[in-house]
Design a protein around this motif. Structure first.
Motif, PDB file in Angstrom:
ATOM      1  N   ARG A   1     -83.105  59.662   6.374  1.00  0.00           N
ATOM      2  CA  ARG A   1     -84.047  61.332   6.815  1.00  0.00           C
ATOM      3  C   ARG A   1     -82.892  61.471   8.148  1.00  0.00           C
ATOM      4  O   ARG A   1     -82.575  61.123   8.975  1.00  0.00           O
ATOM      5  N   GLY A   2     -83.032  63.613   8.157  1.00  0.00           N
ATOM      6  CA  GLY A   2     -82.007  64.124   8.729  1.00  0.00           C
ATOM      7  C   GLY A   2     -80.497  63.630   8.730  1.00  0.00           C
ATOM      8  O   GLY A   2     -80.418  64.339   9.582  1.00  0.00           O
ATOM      9  N   HIS A   3     -80.212  63.349   7.195  1.00  0.00           N
ATOM     10  CA  HIS A   3     -78.674  63.482   7.051  1.00  0.00           C
ATOM     11  C   HIS A   3     -78.548  64.312   6.285  1.00  0.00           C
ATOM     12  O   HIS A   3     -77.336  63.581   5.574  1.00  0.00           O
ATOM     13  N   GLY A   4     -79.520  65.619   6.013  1.00  0.00           N
ATOM     14  CA  GLY A   4     -79.045  66.520   4.734  1.00  0.00           C
ATOM     15  C   GLY A   4     -78.956  66.359   3.543  1.00  0.00           C
ATOM     16  O   GLY A   4     -78.682  67.747   3.358  1.00  0.00           O
ATOM     17  N   TRP A   5     -79.284  65.415   3.384  1.00  0.00           N
ATOM     18  CA  TRP A   5     -80.074  65.612   1.651  1.00  0.00           C
ATOM     19  C   TRP A   5     -81.825  64.854   1.293  1.00  0.00           C
ATOM     20  O   TRP A   5     -82.374  66.321   0.564  1.00  0.00           O
ATOM     21  N   SER A   6     -82.359  64.159   2.594  1.00  0.00           N
ATOM     22  CA  SER A   6     -83.188  64.467   3.041  1.00  0.00           C
ATOM     23  C   SER A   6     -83.340  65.277   3.717  1.00  0.00           C
ATOM     24  O   SER A   6     -83.474  65.662   4.573  1.00  0.00           O
ATOM     25  N   ASP A   7     -85.333  64.956   3.805  1.00  0.00           N
ATOM     26  CA  ASP A   7     -85.791  65.972   4.704  1.00  0.00           C
ATOM     27  C   ASP A   7     -85.780  65.962   5.834  1.00  0.00           C
ATOM     28  O   ASP A   7     -85.198  64.290   6.351  1.00  0.00           O
ATOM     29  N   GLY A   8     -86.055  66.150   7.509  1.00  0.00           N
ATOM     30  CA  GLY A   8     -85.975  66.205   8.425  1.00  0.00           C
ATOM     31  C   GLY A   8     -84.876  66.707   9.639  1.00  0.00           C
ATOM     32  O   GLY A   8     -83.930  66.847   9.294  1.00  0.00           O
ATOM     33  N   ASN A   9     -85.868  67.423  10.619  1.00  0.00           N
ATOM     34  CA  ASN A   9     -84.963  67.722  11.123  1.00  0.00           C
ATOM     35  C   ASN A   9     -84.348  67.139  12.894  1.00  0.00           C
ATOM     36  O   ASN A   9     -83.409  67.690  13.694  1.00  0.00           O
ATOM     37  N   PHE A  10     -84.702  65.729  13.311  1.00  0.00           N
ATOM     38  CA  PHE A  10     -83.609  64.981  13.481  1.00  0.00           C
ATOM     39  C   PHE A  10     -83.279  63.153  13.114  1.00  0.00           C
ATOM     40  O   PHE A  10     -84.077  63.093  12.229  1.00  0.00           O
ATOM     41  N   VAL A  11     -82.297  62.548  13.601  1.00  0.00           N
ATOM     42  CA  VAL A  11     -81.904  61.181  13.431  1.00  0.00           C
ATOM     43  C   VAL A  11     -82.768  60.638  14.652  1.00  0.00           C
ATOM     44  O   VAL A  11     -82.661  60.582  15.615  1.00  0.00           O
ATOM     45  N   ASP A  12     -83.408  59.368  13.433  1.00  0.00           N
ATOM     46  CA  ASP A  12     -84.077  58.508  14.818  1.00  0.00           C
ATOM     47  C   ASP A  12     -83.663  57.143  15.234  1.00  0.00           C
ATOM     48  O   ASP A  12     -84.195  56.209  15.111  1.00  0.00           O
ATOM     49  N   MET A  13     -82.176  56.478  14.927  1.00  0.00           N
ATOM     50  CA  MET A  13     -81.971  55.500  15.070  1.00  0.00           C
ATOM     51  C   MET A  13     -82.580  54.182  13.928  1.00  0.00           C
ATOM     52  O   MET A  13     -82.206  52.922  14.264  1.00  0.00           O
ATOM     53  N   GLY A  14     -82.458  54.686  13.344  1.00  0.00           N
ATOM     54  CA  GLY A  14     -83.691  53.805  12.449  1.00  0.00           C
ATOM     55  C   GLY A  14     -85.566  53.408  12.713  1.00  0.00           C
ATOM     56  O   GLY A  14     -86.668  52.731  12.338  1.00  0.00           O
ATOM     57  N   TYR A  15     -86.023  54.225  13.562  1.00  0.00           N
ATOM     58  CA  TYR A  15     -87.240  54.230  14.122  1.00  0.00           C
ATOM     59  C   TYR A  15     -88.436  55.116  12.805  1.00  0.00           C
ATOM     60  O   TYR A  15     -89.684  53.922  12.694  1.00  0.00           O
ATOM     61  N   TYR A  16     -88.074  55.763  12.598  1.00  0.00           N
ATOM     62  CA  TYR A  16     -89.167  56.312  11.149  1.00  0.00           C
ATOM     63  C   TYR A  16     -88.103  56.234  10.034  1.00  0.00           C
ATOM     64  O   TYR A  16     -89.485  55.355   8.781  1.00  0.00           O
ATOM     65  N   CYS A  17     -87.309  55.695   9.754  1.00  0.00           N
ATOM     66  CA  CYS A  17     -86.854  55.301   8.703  1.00  0.00           C
ATOM     67  C   CYS A  17     -87.212  53.881   8.423  1.00  0.00           C
ATOM     68  O   CYS A  17     -87.261  53.441   6.927  1.00  0.00           O
ATOM     69  N   LYS A  18     -87.648  52.665   9.422  1.00  0.00           N
ATOM     70  CA  LYS A  18     -87.875  51.487   8.961  1.00  0.00           C
ATOM     71  C   LYS A  18     -88.716  51.473   7.733  1.00  0.00           C
ATOM     72  O   LYS A  18     -89.055  51.016   6.489  1.00  0.00           O
ATOM     73  N   TYR A  19     -90.027  52.735   8.098  1.00  0.00           N
ATOM     74  CA  TYR A  19     -91.451  53.370   7.254  1.00  0.00           C
ATOM     75  C   TYR A  19     -91.035  53.987   6.001  1.00  0.00           C
ATOM     76  O   TYR A  19     -91.432  53.429   5.130  1.00  0.00           O
ATOM     77  N   ASP A  20     -89.863  54.676   6.209  1.00  0.00           N
ATOM     78  CA  ASP A  20     -88.721  55.230   4.774  1.00  0.00           C
ATOM     79  C   ASP A  20     -89.019  54.359   3.941  1.00  0.00           C
ATOM     80  O   ASP A  20     -88.928  54.605   2.680  1.00  0.00           O
ATOM     81  N   ILE A  21     -87.717  52.886   4.126  1.00  0.00           N
ATOM     82  CA  ILE A  21     -87.656  52.322   3.997  1.00  0.00           C
ATOM     83  C   ILE A  21     -88.520  50.923   2.607  1.00  0.00           C
ATOM     84  O   ILE A  21     -88.567  51.164   1.605  1.00  0.00           O
TER      85      ILE A  21
END
Length: 331
Positions: A142-162
């Protein structure tokens, strides 16, 4: 009274200047840390990101090897995968490359890229796992231009995505056996994910040059790049991030996650890493309560362990994965 006024006016101006400077500095820091990567408008398909070929601007043989690997493996990934998409728990569309083997393999590797990076830069790892008979999923975070997301979260929300991607694979294949692998912020995301309650299908995890906490990492870069202490900028920036994006750098905590983890984990770090210092390796490893192994690659810089000493790297990674997958595959 006039004397007091003469003193108060310049003092007030200085105070306001300090506050304004602090606000601007903290806002700059926060934006640098979390500003998203915008979608690549030149992409030639609905899930293309990154340039197919890029010239290496270094004469370092390790960098040349890495760059050549990124280019060749990314071409492979594009030609051998399809688009997979899910919706995150907070409503974002998340996209991934999914490369399926021609066998009936139930082995899956989720290969996670780093901070402001892209799937291209983990494609050599994806190709390696694929050649070891793993089906491979390479998410665009998320936030990296391919998936949606308007900020980079340093892994905080990405863990739930994984975790959601794990559920996606299990829904597709109830017999799926999953390995998590990530580099840099991807490595941190792997550790954060293992702190969650995961499906039993997740057999092991490999983190490469992840950090202890987002706070520690950004604070270190603040010192290295700007020679500034944590106080007051880090505290102000963290306040801005928490108010604006609803996450906290200190709570993006890999140490706390691995203390709760029951997922066997291999911790890897290059000993010449000057971006995420190697002491993060020891702190994460020592904090982990799960089954664990450590691999130190001498002379390797940040995210270059697999290219500095590929034989040691892949022999160790493959042996670690085999410990958990070979018994599972024979059940």
């Amino acid at each position: 009274m006039k004397k007091i006024s003469k003193i108060l006016i310049p003092v007030s101006i200085i105070f306001l200047f300090i506050i304004l400077t602090l606000f601007l500095g903290a806002n700059f820091m926060a934006n640098k840390a979390v500003a998203p990567i915008l979608p690549n408008e030149s992409r030639d398909s609905d899930y293309y990101t990154g340039q197919l070929t890029e010239e290496c601007d270094s004469d370092d043989p390790v960098e040349i090897f890495a760059n050549d690997s990124f280019n060749s493996s990314y071409q492979w990934l594009r030609e051998n995968s399809t688009l997979a998409s899910i919706q995150s728990t907070d409503g974002l569309q998340l996209n991934a490359y999914l490369a399926k083997t021609s066998t009936d393999s139930h082995k899956y590797a989720i290969v996670i890229h780093g901070w402001k990076s892209e799937p291209k830069n983990v494609s050599p790892y994806a190709q390696h796992f694929f050649e070891k008979d793993f089906n491979v999923l390479v998410p665009g975070l998320r936030g990296h231009g391919w998936s949606d997301g308007n900020f980079v979260d340093m892994g905080y929300y990405c863990k739930y995505d994984i975790k959601s991607w794990c559920r996606y694979l299990i829904d597709q294949d109830p017999h799926a056996k999953i390995l998590l692998w990530g580099v840099s912020m991807g490595g941190a995301t792997v550790m954060l994910t293992t702190g969650l309650k995961l499906p039993v299908n997740v057999l092991c995890a490999i983190e490469d040059c992840g950090y202890t906490t987002a706070w520690d990492q950004i604070n270190y870069r603040l010192q290295v790049e700007y020679n500034l202490p944590a106080f007051p900028l880090m505290y102000a920036a963290n306040y801005i991030i928490e108010k604006k994006y609803d996450y906290n750098l200190k709570k993006t905590d890999c140490l706390a996650a691995v203390k709760k983890s029951i997922t066997p984990t291999l911790f890897i770090h290059g000993m010449e890493d000057d971006y995420v210092p190697s002491d993060h390796l020891y702190k994460c490893f020592n904090a982990a309560k799960c089954e664990k192994e450590m691999l130190k690659i001498e002379g390797a810089k940040h995210a270059r362990s697999a290219f500095k000493d590929p034989e040691t790297y892949w022999n160790t990674v493959d042996a670690f994965a085999d410990k958990y997958f070979i018994p599972a595959m024979s059940d």
